[in-house]
Write a protein that holds these residues in place. Structure first.
Motif, PDB file in Angstrom:
ATOM      1  N   ARG A   1      -0.031  -7.825   9.567  1.00  0.00           N
ATOM      2  CA  ARG A   1       0.271  -7.120  10.806  1.00  0.00           C
ATOM      3  C   ARG A   1       1.726  -6.657  10.841  1.00  0.00           C
ATOM      4  O   ARG A   1       2.020  -5.505  11.174  1.00  0.00           O
ATOM      5  CB  ARG A   1      -0.013  -8.044  11.991  1.00  0.00           C
ATOM      6  N   ARG A   2       2.651  -7.544  10.474  1.00  0.00           N
ATOM      7  CA  ARG A   2       4.062  -7.176  10.496  1.00  0.00           C
ATOM      8  C   ARG A   2       4.364  -6.071   9.482  1.00  0.00           C
ATOM      9  O   ARG A   2       5.178  -5.179   9.745  1.00  0.00           O
ATOM     10  CB  ARG A   2       4.930  -8.406  10.185  1.00  0.00           C
ATOM     11  N   PHE A   3       3.706  -6.154   8.323  1.00  0.00           N
ATOM     12  CA  PHE A   3       3.913  -5.148   7.279  1.00  0.00           C
ATOM     13  C   PHE A   3       3.490  -3.766   7.782  1.00  0.00           C
ATOM     14  O   PHE A   3       4.200  -2.774   7.590  1.00  0.00           O
ATOM     15  CB  PHE A   3       3.109  -5.532   6.043  1.00  0.00           C
ATOM     16  N   ARG A   4       2.355  -3.684   8.458  1.00  0.00           N
ATOM     17  CA  ARG A   4       1.882  -2.414   8.987  1.00  0.00           C
ATOM     18  C   ARG A   4       2.761  -1.932  10.137  1.00  0.00           C
ATOM     19  O   ARG A   4       3.033  -0.733  10.248  1.00  0.00           O
ATOM     20  CB  ARG A   4       0.430  -2.551   9.446  1.00  0.00           C
ATOM     21  N   GLU A   5       3.177  -2.843  10.984  1.00  0.00           N
ATOM     22  CA  GLU A   5       4.027  -2.446  12.101  1.00  0.00           C
ATOM     23  C   GLU A   5       5.361  -1.883  11.618  1.00  0.00           C
ATOM     24  O   GLU A   5       5.911  -0.964  12.226  1.00  0.00           O
ATOM     25  CB  GLU A   5       4.261  -3.637  13.028  1.00  0.00           C
ATOM     26  N   ARG A   6       5.861  -2.423  10.518  1.00  0.00           N
ATOM     27  CA  ARG A   6       7.136  -1.939   9.997  1.00  0.00           C
ATOM     28  C   ARG A   6       7.024  -0.487   9.524  1.00  0.00           C
ATOM     29  O   ARG A   6       7.957   0.298   9.665  1.00  0.00           O
ATOM     30  CB  ARG A   6       7.596  -2.830   8.833  1.00  0.00           C
ATOM     31  N   TYR A   7       5.874  -0.120   8.954  1.00  0.00           N
ATOM     32  CA  TYR A   7       5.679   1.228   8.412  1.00  0.00           C
ATOM     33  C   TYR A   7       4.629   1.984   9.212  1.00  0.00           C
ATOM     34  O   TYR A   7       3.924   2.840   8.669  1.00  0.00           O
ATOM     35  CB  TYR A   7       5.243   1.137   6.948  1.00  0.00           C
ATOM     36  N   ARG A   8       4.533   1.689  10.484  1.00  0.00           N
ATOM     37  CA  ARG A   8       3.432   2.198  11.295  1.00  0.00           C
ATOM     38  C   ARG A   8       3.463   3.707  11.475  1.00  0.00           C
ATOM     39  O   ARG A   8       2.442   4.310  11.829  1.00  0.00           O
ATOM     40  CB  ARG A   8       3.423   1.532  12.657  1.00  0.00           C
ATOM     41  N   ALA A   9       4.601   4.352  11.278  1.00  0.00           N
ATOM     42  CA  ALA A   9       4.674   5.786  11.513  1.00  0.00           C
ATOM     43  C   ALA A   9       3.598   6.522  10.715  1.00  0.00           C
ATOM     44  O   ALA A   9       2.857   7.335  11.259  1.00  0.00           O
ATOM     45  CB  ALA A   9       6.056   6.316  11.163  1.00  0.00           C
ATOM     46  N   VAL A  10       3.501   6.231   9.435  1.00  0.00           N
ATOM     47  CA  VAL A  10       2.519   6.886   8.579  1.00  0.00           C
ATOM     48  C   VAL A  10       2.085   5.919   7.488  1.00  0.00           C
ATOM     49  O   VAL A  10       2.927   5.420   6.737  1.00  0.00           O
ATOM     50  CB  VAL A  10       3.100   8.159   7.915  1.00  0.00           C
ATOM     51  N   PRO A  11       0.791   5.654   7.328  1.00  0.00           N
ATOM     52  CA  PRO A  11       0.348   4.865   6.179  1.00  0.00           C
ATOM     53  C   PRO A  11       0.641   5.634   4.893  1.00  0.00           C
ATOM     54  O   PRO A  11       0.640   6.864   4.887  1.00  0.00           O
ATOM     55  CB  PRO A  11      -1.168   4.730   6.402  1.00  0.00           C
ATOM     56  N   PRO A  12       0.893   4.938   3.793  1.00  0.00           N
ATOM     57  CA  PRO A  12       1.198   5.636   2.543  1.00  0.00           C
ATOM     58  C   PRO A  12      -0.042   6.318   1.972  1.00  0.00           C
ATOM     59  O   PRO A  12      -1.168   5.868   2.177  1.00  0.00           O
ATOM     60  CB  PRO A  12       1.675   4.506   1.626  1.00  0.00           C
ATOM     61  N   MET A  13       0.172   7.418   1.266  1.00  0.00           N
ATOM     62  CA  MET A  13      -0.915   8.068   0.547  1.00  0.00           C
ATOM     63  C   MET A  13      -1.044   7.380  -0.814  1.00  0.00           C
ATOM     64  O   MET A  13      -0.202   7.521  -1.688  1.00  0.00           O
ATOM     65  CB  MET A  13      -0.659   9.560   0.355  1.00  0.00           C
ATOM     66  N   LEU A  14      -2.118   6.610  -0.992  1.00  0.00           N
ATOM     67  CA  LEU A  14      -2.324   5.837  -2.215  1.00  0.00           C
ATOM     68  C   LEU A  14      -2.988   6.655  -3.312  1.00  0.00           C
ATOM     69  O   LEU A  14      -3.009   6.247  -4.468  1.00  0.00           O
ATOM     70  CB  LEU A  14      -3.171   4.597  -1.909  1.00  0.00           C
ATOM     71  N   GLY A  15      -3.523   7.785  -2.968  1.00  0.00           N
ATOM     72  CA  GLY A  15      -4.193   8.658  -3.924  1.00  0.00           C
ATOM     73  C   GLY A  15      -4.938   9.732  -3.166  1.00  0.00           C
ATOM     74  O   GLY A  15      -4.773   9.893  -1.949  1.00  0.00           O
ATOM     75  N   PHE A  16      -5.757  10.487  -3.884  1.00  0.00           N
ATOM     76  CA  PHE A  16      -6.546  11.503  -3.200  1.00  0.00           C
ATOM     77  C   PHE A  16      -7.898  11.666  -3.884  1.00  0.00           C
ATOM     78  O   PHE A  16      -8.055  11.449  -5.078  1.00  0.00           O
ATOM     79  CB  PHE A  16      -5.814  12.850  -3.138  1.00  0.00           C
ATOM     80  N   LEU A  17      -8.884  12.018  -3.072  1.00  0.00           N
ATOM     81  CA  LEU A  17     -10.208  12.340  -3.572  1.00  0.00           C
ATOM     82  C   LEU A  17     -10.291  13.845  -3.750  1.00  0.00           C
ATOM     83  O   LEU A  17      -9.648  14.605  -3.019  1.00  0.00           O
ATOM     84  CB  LEU A  17     -11.277  11.853  -2.593  1.00  0.00           C
ATOM     85  N   HIS A  18     -11.088  14.259  -4.703  1.00  0.00           N
ATOM     86  CA  HIS A  18     -11.161  15.697  -4.966  1.00  0.00           C
ATOM     87  C   HIS A  18     -12.587  16.105  -5.302  1.00  0.00           C
ATOM     88  O   HIS A  18     -13.376  15.332  -5.835  1.00  0.00           O
ATOM     89  CB  HIS A  18     -10.218  16.091  -6.111  1.00  0.00           C
ATOM     90  N   ARG A  19     -12.893  17.361  -4.964  1.00  0.00           N
ATOM     91  CA  ARG A  19     -14.181  17.956  -5.279  1.00  0.00           C
ATOM     92  C   ARG A  19     -13.944  19.259  -6.031  1.00  0.00           C
ATOM     93  O   ARG A  19     -12.967  19.966  -5.773  1.00  0.00           O
ATOM     94  CB  ARG A  19     -14.991  18.256  -4.014  1.00  0.00           C
ATOM     95  N   PRO A  20     -14.836  19.617  -6.958  1.00  0.00           N
ATOM     96  CA  PRO A  20     -14.642  20.848  -7.725  1.00  0.00           C
ATOM     97  C   PRO A  20     -15.116  22.078  -6.966  1.00  0.00           C
ATOM     98  O   PRO A  20     -15.837  21.980  -5.967  1.00  0.00           O
ATOM     99  CB  PRO A  20     -15.513  20.611  -8.960  1.00  0.00           C
ATOM    100  N   LEU A  21     -14.711  23.239  -7.448  1.00  0.00           N
ATOM    101  CA  LEU A  21     -15.238  24.487  -6.911  1.00  0.00           C
ATOM    102  C   LEU A  21     -16.753  24.512  -7.076  1.00  0.00           C
ATOM    103  O   LEU A  21     -17.271  24.136  -8.126  1.00  0.00           O
ATOM    104  CB  LEU A  21     -14.627  25.680  -7.654  1.00  0.00           C
ATOM    105  N   PRO A  22     -17.477  24.928  -6.044  1.00  0.00           N
ATOM    106  CA  PRO A  22     -18.946  24.928  -6.136  1.00  0.00           C
ATOM    107  C   PRO A  22     -19.508  26.162  -6.830  1.00  0.00           C
ATOM    108  O   PRO A  22     -20.626  26.566  -6.557  1.00  0.00           O
ATOM    109  CB  PRO A  22     -19.351  24.874  -4.657  1.00  0.00           C
ATOM    110  N   VAL A  23     -18.722  26.773  -7.721  1.00  0.00           N
ATOM    111  CA  VAL A  23     -19.173  27.948  -8.463  1.00  0.00           C
ATOM    112  C   VAL A  23     -18.876  27.731  -9.942  1.00  0.00           C
ATOM    113  O   VAL A  23     -17.949  27.003 -10.300  1.00  0.00           O
ATOM    114  CB  VAL A  23     -18.469  29.226  -7.959  1.00  0.00           C
ATOM    115  N   PRO A  24     -19.660  28.337 -10.840  1.00  0.00           N
ATOM    116  CA  PRO A  24     -19.384  28.208 -12.277  1.00  0.00           C
ATOM    117  C   PRO A  24     -17.993  28.739 -12.603  1.00  0.00           C
ATOM    118  O   PRO A  24     -17.520  29.673 -11.945  1.00  0.00           O
ATOM    119  CB  PRO A  24     -20.477  29.057 -12.915  1.00  0.00           C
TER     120      PRO A  24
END
Length: 388
Positions: free
Chosen positions: A51-74
């Motif tokens: 709880r304290r760890f989150r409250e300290r950085y509560r402004a924005v959670p860190p971006m740990l990575g991203f999910l991605h999808r491909p173009l739906p065309v050949p």
């Protein structure tokens, strides 16, 4: 209190004060610290530390990575989708995308919504599930009662904390293991409607309907771009196939109402380069690439209580290109709420545009990415194991 116990308690407090200052975007450091000794492990896995760890950085959670999808065309429509790490975080269960049957659709409050993206004339099940990359837990949802036989049927979906419809009810610091909602919004030839799944109730709600006007009769989702949460409303971008611009389908969580609003006027010729965003105050925004300019728009209150679009800023992309300085065509593919970061693709890779600093940098090589869905969450020892 025993003097020895009191001394240990004081040391534990000092240790916690040090550990709580570890950077949230590098969870491996906390994991290593938990292996030092049993006392450190007990501190790091305690609910008080989390709880304290989150409250300290509560402004924005860190971006740990991203999910991605491909173009739906050949030739990219068969490319692998999945999770790309930008930190030391390693998601549990990311192999669920390997068979290509389901793709990431949305992500919010530590949860990822996965399913089969809708395709033209596709009447198969959407097979929705909610996945927690920190614990690896995956909950299969019952199939929503969608009317697939209706003309021009298309759908999109979003996941969010169950208390999001009640302003101030949750600070979203540690709610990723609580109840959640999944909203499925559908557009057909003449009507919009939405269903809401509650994990607390374990079932879908009755539908919310709204009739379209004749002008909006052929509005449909365009390749299922992720939603944005603006205030207590989910907003999805759509296309109008009778004209060149698009619409925004808005579902109000508090009022359980669905409707359409216009995109900014300059999107009439640049629909493929528009991306919904949020403003610093949490309102609805939109980013539009026009040639070498990135225009930022926000929805503001107008006369008689009606809202309107106002352009807040223009960024000259030619001036912030990080490498060769050659103007090129960019396509917006994602937005990170809270970080105010846009993701843009060009032929030689993926770039991020920091709207706060006005700077751009290359994130990775590659091409063919259609959608980026940032995964933003806290990851501390003690929450990375599935519940029993």
């Amino acid at each position: 209190m025993d003097p020895a116990a009191a001394a240990f308690a004081e040391v534990d407090e000092l240790v916690e004060e040090v550990l709580i200052r570890f950077p949230p975007h590098d969870p491996a450091r906390l994991a290593c610290a938990a292996l030092v000794c049993k006392r450190w492990c007990r501190i790091l896995t305690g609910a008080g530390f989390r709880r304290r760890f989150r409250e300290r950085y509560r402004a924005v959670p860190p971006m740990l990575g991203f999910l991605h999808r491909p173009l739906p065309v050949p030739p990219y429509d068969g490319a692998q989708c999945g999770f790309t790490r930008t930190t030391s975080f390693r998601p549990r269960g990311a192999g669920l995308f390997e068979d290509g049957a389901r793709q990431p659709l949305d992500c919010r409050h530590g949860r990822v919504l996965i399913g089969r993206p809708p395709k033209v004339r596709d009447k198969s099940d959407c097979c929705l599930a909610v996945w927690d990359p920190v614990t690896g837990e995956k909950l299969e949802l019952p199939e929503p009662p969608l009317c697939r036989e209706m003309p021009m049927f298309r759908w999109n979906a979003a996941v969010l904390c169950a208390t999001s419809s009640r302003e101030g009810a949750c600070d979203h610091l540690d709610c990723h293991r609580g109840h959640f909602l999944v909203v499925v919004v559908v557009t057909t030839l003449q009507v919009l409607y939405a269903y809401v799944y509650s994990s607390e109730d374990g079932e879908w709600s009755e539908p919310t309907y709204a009739l379209k006007s004749l002008h909006d009769a052929v509005v449909c989702f365009e390749l299922s771009e992720p939603s944005v949460l603006a205030g207590n409303a989910l907003c999805f971008i759509s296309a109008n196939m009778m004209v060149s611009n698009g619409r925004i389908i808005k579902y109000d969580l508090g009022a359980s109402e669905i409707g359409l609003i216009e995109l900014p006027p300059s999107t009439s010729c640049y629909r493929d380069s528009a991306m919904l965003t949020t403003t610093e105050s949490g309102g609805l925004g939109c980013a539009i690439v026009e040639h070498s300019k990135l225009g930022l728009w926000s929805r503001v209150a107008g006369l008689n209580g009606h809202s309107a679009w106002a352009q807040s800023r223009v960024i000259e992309l030619e001036k912030i290109i990080p490498d060769d300085g050659i103007p090129m065509s960019y396509r917006l593919v994602g937005f990170a709420h809270g970080l105010d970061v846009l993701f843009a693709m060009r032929f030689d890779g993926l770039f991020i545009i920091d709207l706060k600093s006005g700077q751009m940098k290359k994130l990775c090589e590659g091409q063919g990415i259609y959608t980026i869905i940032p995964y933003m969450s806290f990851c501390t020892p003690g929450i990375s194991f599935p519940r029993t």
